[in-house]
Design a protein around this motif. Structure first.
Motif, PDB file in Angstrom:
ATOM      1  N   LEU A  19      59.014  40.338  37.515  1.00 25.29           N
ATOM      2  CA  LEU A  19      58.261  40.342  35.998  1.00 25.29           C
ATOM      3  C   LEU A  19      58.717  40.705  35.609  1.00 25.29           C
ATOM      4  CD1 LEU A  19      54.914  42.000  37.815  1.00 25.29           C
ATOM      5  CD2 LEU A  19      55.300  39.794  37.705  1.00 25.29           C
ATOM      6  N   ILE A  20      59.780  42.034  34.687  1.00 19.36           N
ATOM      7  CA  ILE A  20      60.685  42.270  34.021  1.00 19.36           C
ATOM      8  C   ILE A  20      62.167  41.622  33.630  1.00 19.36           C
ATOM      9  CG2 ILE A  20      59.039  44.354  33.298  1.00 19.36           C
ATOM     10  CD1 ILE A  20      60.862  46.022  34.980  1.00 19.36           C
ATOM     11  N   GLY A  21      62.398  41.072  34.539  1.00 18.25           N
ATOM     12  CA  GLY A  21      64.185  40.408  34.436  1.00 18.25           C
ATOM     13  C   GLY A  21      65.571  41.139  34.126  1.00 18.25           C
ATOM     14  N   HIS A  22      65.278  40.541  32.920  1.00 21.14           N
ATOM     15  CA  HIS A  22      66.783  41.806  32.669  1.00 21.14           C
ATOM     16  C   HIS A  22      66.478  42.296  31.536  1.00 21.14           C
ATOM     17  CE1 HIS A  22      68.800  38.086  34.640  1.00 21.14           C
ATOM     18  NE2 HIS A  22      69.469  38.840  35.541  1.00 21.14           N
ATOM     19  N   THR A  23      64.593  42.368  31.120  1.00 28.25           N
ATOM     20  CA  THR A  23      64.755  42.990  29.739  1.00 28.25           C
ATOM     21  C   THR A  23      65.345  44.596  29.193  1.00 28.25           C
ATOM     22  OG1 THR A  23      63.259  40.866  28.841  1.00 28.25           O
ATOM     23  CG2 THR A  23      63.062  43.110  28.569  1.00 28.25           C
ATOM     24  N   LEU A  48      63.469  36.874  30.064  1.00 28.47           N
ATOM     25  CA  LEU A  48      63.585  38.458  29.566  1.00 28.47           C
ATOM     26  C   LEU A  48      62.484  37.622  29.735  1.00 28.47           C
ATOM     27  CD1 LEU A  48      64.584  36.959  26.077  1.00 28.47           C
ATOM     28  CD2 LEU A  48      66.208  38.588  27.662  1.00 28.47           C
ATOM     29  N   GLY A  49      61.594  39.391  30.959  1.00 25.98           N
ATOM     30  CA  GLY A  49      60.583  39.285  31.671  1.00 25.98           C
ATOM     31  C   GLY A  49      60.045  37.618  32.185  1.00 25.98           C
ATOM     32  N   PRO A  50      59.519  36.237  31.770  1.00 26.50           N
ATOM     33  CA  PRO A  50      59.039  35.728  32.818  1.00 26.50           C
ATOM     34  C   PRO A  50      59.966  34.683  32.570  1.00 26.50           C
ATOM     35  CG  PRO A  50      57.465  35.667  31.454  1.00 26.50           C
ATOM     36  CD  PRO A  50      58.431  37.315  32.083  1.00 26.50           C
ATOM     37  N   LEU A  51      60.786  34.472  31.297  1.00 25.33           N
ATOM     38  CA  LEU A  51      61.470  33.583  30.293  1.00 25.33           C
ATOM     39  C   LEU A  51      62.825  33.161  30.541  1.00 25.33           C
ATOM     40  CD1 LEU A  51      61.216  30.990  28.153  1.00 25.33           C
ATOM     41  CD2 LEU A  51      61.808  32.929  26.664  1.00 25.33           C
ATOM     42  N   PRO A  52      63.246  32.200  31.232  1.00 25.69           N
ATOM     43  CA  PRO A  52      64.750  32.395  31.216  1.00 25.69           C
ATOM     44  C   PRO A  52      65.378  31.925  30.417  1.00 25.69           C
ATOM     45  CG  PRO A  52      64.295  29.667  32.534  1.00 25.69           C
ATOM     46  CD  PRO A  52      62.550  31.266  31.482  1.00 25.69           C
ATOM     47  N   VAL A  53      66.836  32.799  29.766  1.00 23.91           N
ATOM     48  CA  VAL A  53      67.555  32.014  28.615  1.00 23.91           C
ATOM     49  C   VAL A  53      68.679  31.897  29.389  1.00 23.91           C
ATOM     50  CG1 VAL A  53      68.456  32.867  26.742  1.00 23.91           C
ATOM     51  CG2 VAL A  53      66.284  33.385  27.026  1.00 23.91           C
ATOM     52  N   VAL A 182      63.452  43.196  19.645  1.00 21.97           N
ATOM     53  CA  VAL A 182      62.766  44.207  20.689  1.00 21.97           C
ATOM     54  C   VAL A 182      61.300  43.497  20.898  1.00 21.97           C
ATOM     55  CG1 VAL A 182      61.473  45.703  21.699  1.00 21.97           C
ATOM     56  CG2 VAL A 182      63.043  46.809  19.581  1.00 21.97           C
ATOM     57  N   ARG A 183      60.782  42.115  20.047  1.00 22.77           N
ATOM     58  CA  ARG A 183      60.155  41.159  20.579  1.00 22.77           C
ATOM     59  C   ARG A 183      60.386  40.210  20.960  1.00 22.77           C
ATOM     60  NH1 ARG A 183      54.963  40.410  16.944  1.00 22.77           N
ATOM     61  NH2 ARG A 183      55.899  38.674  16.124  1.00 22.77           N
ATOM     62  N   ALA A 184      61.300  39.541  20.398  1.00 23.40           N
ATOM     63  CA  ALA A 184      61.912  38.447  20.975  1.00 23.40           C
ATOM     64  C   ALA A 184      62.407  38.800  22.241  1.00 23.40           C
ATOM     65  CB  ALA A 184      63.003  38.307  20.551  1.00 23.40           C
ATOM     66  N   LEU A 185      62.868  40.010  23.054  1.00 22.83           N
ATOM     67  CA  LEU A 185      63.114  40.064  24.150  1.00 22.83           C
ATOM     68  C   LEU A 185      62.953  40.713  24.889  1.00 22.83           C
ATOM     69  CD1 LEU A 185      66.724  42.176  23.435  1.00 22.83           C
ATOM     70  CD2 LEU A 185      66.515  39.774  23.482  1.00 22.83           C
ATOM     71  N   ALA A 186      61.623  41.489  24.549  1.00 14.33           N
ATOM     72  CA  ALA A 186      60.541  41.455  25.432  1.00 14.33           C
ATOM     73  C   ALA A 186      58.950  40.525  24.919  1.00 14.33           C
ATOM     74  CB  ALA A 186      60.158  43.313  25.007  1.00 14.33           C
ATOM     75  N   PRO A 187      59.306  39.492  25.699  1.00 16.53           N
ATOM     76  CA  PRO A 187      58.117  38.100  25.211  1.00 16.53           C
ATOM     77  C   PRO A 187      56.705  38.844  25.948  1.00 16.53           C
ATOM     78  CG  PRO A 187      59.560  37.411  26.814  1.00 16.53           C
ATOM     79  CD  PRO A 187      60.181  38.709  26.483  1.00 16.53           C
ATOM     80  N   GLY A 188      55.626  38.319  25.489  1.00 23.77           N
ATOM     81  CA  GLY A 188      54.903  38.865  26.140  1.00 23.77           C
ATOM     82  C   GLY A 188      54.049  40.411  25.817  1.00 23.77           C
TER      83      GLY A 188
END
Length: 441
Positions: A19-23, A48-53, A182-188
């Motif tokens: 769920l939280i990935g590497h954030t 970043l959470g569920p978002l792959p970068v 912080v908002r960018a690296l911890a989306p949602g």
């Protein structure tokens, strides 16, 4: 029976959590996290959470991202999260609209406009060094941040900022940029706790700017007048909201990065007396005790190497882009809409490109050594279509301020107060108390 060839995928960095990935690891470790990404591959996946970068870790791939056609790599997630602050300002737009705005703004950041701006830099730097007294303790990071805000304010509005206005902008700009990262690296949902504080900081900066713009004088040849009077190829002006967005962009981007660089520059001079002596010798020869001017900058060759080395050692932590079309990067096929990132700090501290990267060594920028630095290994102002349009403004300001201060003063650290890097998007000193000591010539 035939089987299809499986497409190559970038490896996922170890340590991904459900769920939280590497954030959490990325926010906790920051510079150390991005520094070790190259050990996992040239192009790696971070969640970043569920978002792959996809993180590009080599100069070659970063150069491809920055110099590729505008339709292939556009602004990314970090800019999305800061758009509430910058609106449709130059830093947060893409495509034809970005090109339109850049064309309209560019005259204000080229000669002869830069000559007028440089005169403001000289006058402001002279006022700064004249205001100090021997032995005066300074919170130097705040002093130079107020100085750079004042320079941008005077070039924008042909007037000094009230010190309270400068302090308000400095305080809320720092909060805005820190929480935007912080908002960018911890989306949602993970970003929800910071959203209210971010919005409040943005609203306060916007109110200050709106008030200044509303009360501006219209008989001045300043940067704001250039924005108001600019016309695109169809003869159309910017609307009031667009002018405000560009003013906020110039005010924040034009002061925060330069103030941080000046802080680290004098920290490094204090830590490296041999470098400081060479700067002072050059300044004594070129400038003497007077304020530095634009005409002096070409002769300040070693001082400009010092500035380049500061921008290498203390750059942005991360930059992000988004693919605007299907692209192949590092042998991996990425669809349109994929998020791509890289770390200028990691690139600038890679020993393969910059030997002994932790050593402050301005001579690494002598012509013969600088020519060996790979493309994409030094990116303090990004590159390509989104290369920072204010890079020349910033470099003039750094050179003029450094030489004007160094002509008159040494800045001495306060004993017992170690200085540590504080990583936001920029890398700030956590504090920088220094004492002003007059130079004897």
């Amino acid at each position: 029976m035939t089987t299809g060839t499986r497409k190559r995928e970038a490896p996922t960095v170890p340590g991904r959590l459900p769920l939280i990935g590497h954030t959490p690891a990325m926010l906790r470790q920051r510079l150390a996290f991005t520094a070790k990404l190259r050990s996992h591959g040239d192009l790696v996946r971070v969640w970043l959470g569920p978002l792959p970068v996809h993180f590009a870790t080599t100069p070659e791939l970063v150069h491809q991202v920055l110099s590729g056609p505008g339709e292939k790599f556009r602004k990314g997630l970090l800019v999305d999260k800061l758009r509430r602050a910058f609106g449709n300002g130059l830093v947060s737009t893409d495509g034809e609209f970005h090109r339109r705005q850049r064309r309209m703004i560019q005259p204000a950041l080229r000669q002869p406009a830069l000559e007028r701006h440089a005169a403001v830099m000289t006058e402001s730097a002279a006022d700064l060094v004249d205001s100090w007294r021997p032995g005066q303790p300074l919170r130097f990071d705040r002093v130079v941040q107020d100085f750079t805000i004042g320079v941008v304010g005077r070039t924008l509005f042909s007037t000094d900022f009230d010190p309270r206005v400068s302090a308000e902008i400095r305080r809320h700009t720092s909060t805005m940029l820190r929480l935007g990262v912080v908002r960018a690296l911890a989306p949602g949902p993970l970003a929800l706790p910071v959203n209210r504080r971010f919005d409040d900081a943005v609203a306060r900066v916007h109110r200050v700017v709106d008030d200044i713009v509303a009360h501006r004088r219209t008989d001045r040849a300043d940067l704001l007048s250039t924005l108001v009077e600019a016309r695109d190829e169809h003869g159309l002006p910017m609307n009031a909201r667009q002018v405000r967005d560009e003013v906020v962009t110039l005010l924040v981007a034009g002061s925060e990065t330069t103030g941080v660089a000046l802080s680290w520059l004098f920290h490094e001079l204090a830590a490296n007396p041999d470098v400081a002596d060479r700067v002072h010798d050059e300044v004594d020869e070129v400038v003497g005790r007077r304020p530095a001017t634009l005409a002096d900058v070409p002769e300040l060759r070693y001082t400009r190497r010092v500035i380049t080395e500061v921008l290498r050692k203390y750059p942005l932590w991360i930059m992000m882009r988004r693919t605007g079309a299907d692209v192949t990067l590092g042998g991996v096929d990425l669809p349109a809409g994929a998020d791509v990132a890289f770390s200028p700090h990691a690139l600038h501290h890679d020993p393969l490109s910059h030997p002994a990267p932790e050593r402050f060594d301005p001579d690494r920028w002598s012509p013969d050594r600088a020519a060996r630095v790979p493309r994409g290994a030094y990116v303090p102002f990004a590159g390509g279509l989104h290369h920072c349009p204010g890079h020349q403004f910033a470099q003039y300001e750094l050179a003029i301020a450094t030489a004007t201060i160094a002509a008159r003063w040494r800045l001495v650290p306060v004993p017992g107060t170690p200085v540590r890097p504080k990583v936001v998007g920029l890398i700030h000193p956590d504090r920088l108390p220094m004492t002003a000591v007059p130079r004897s010539h």
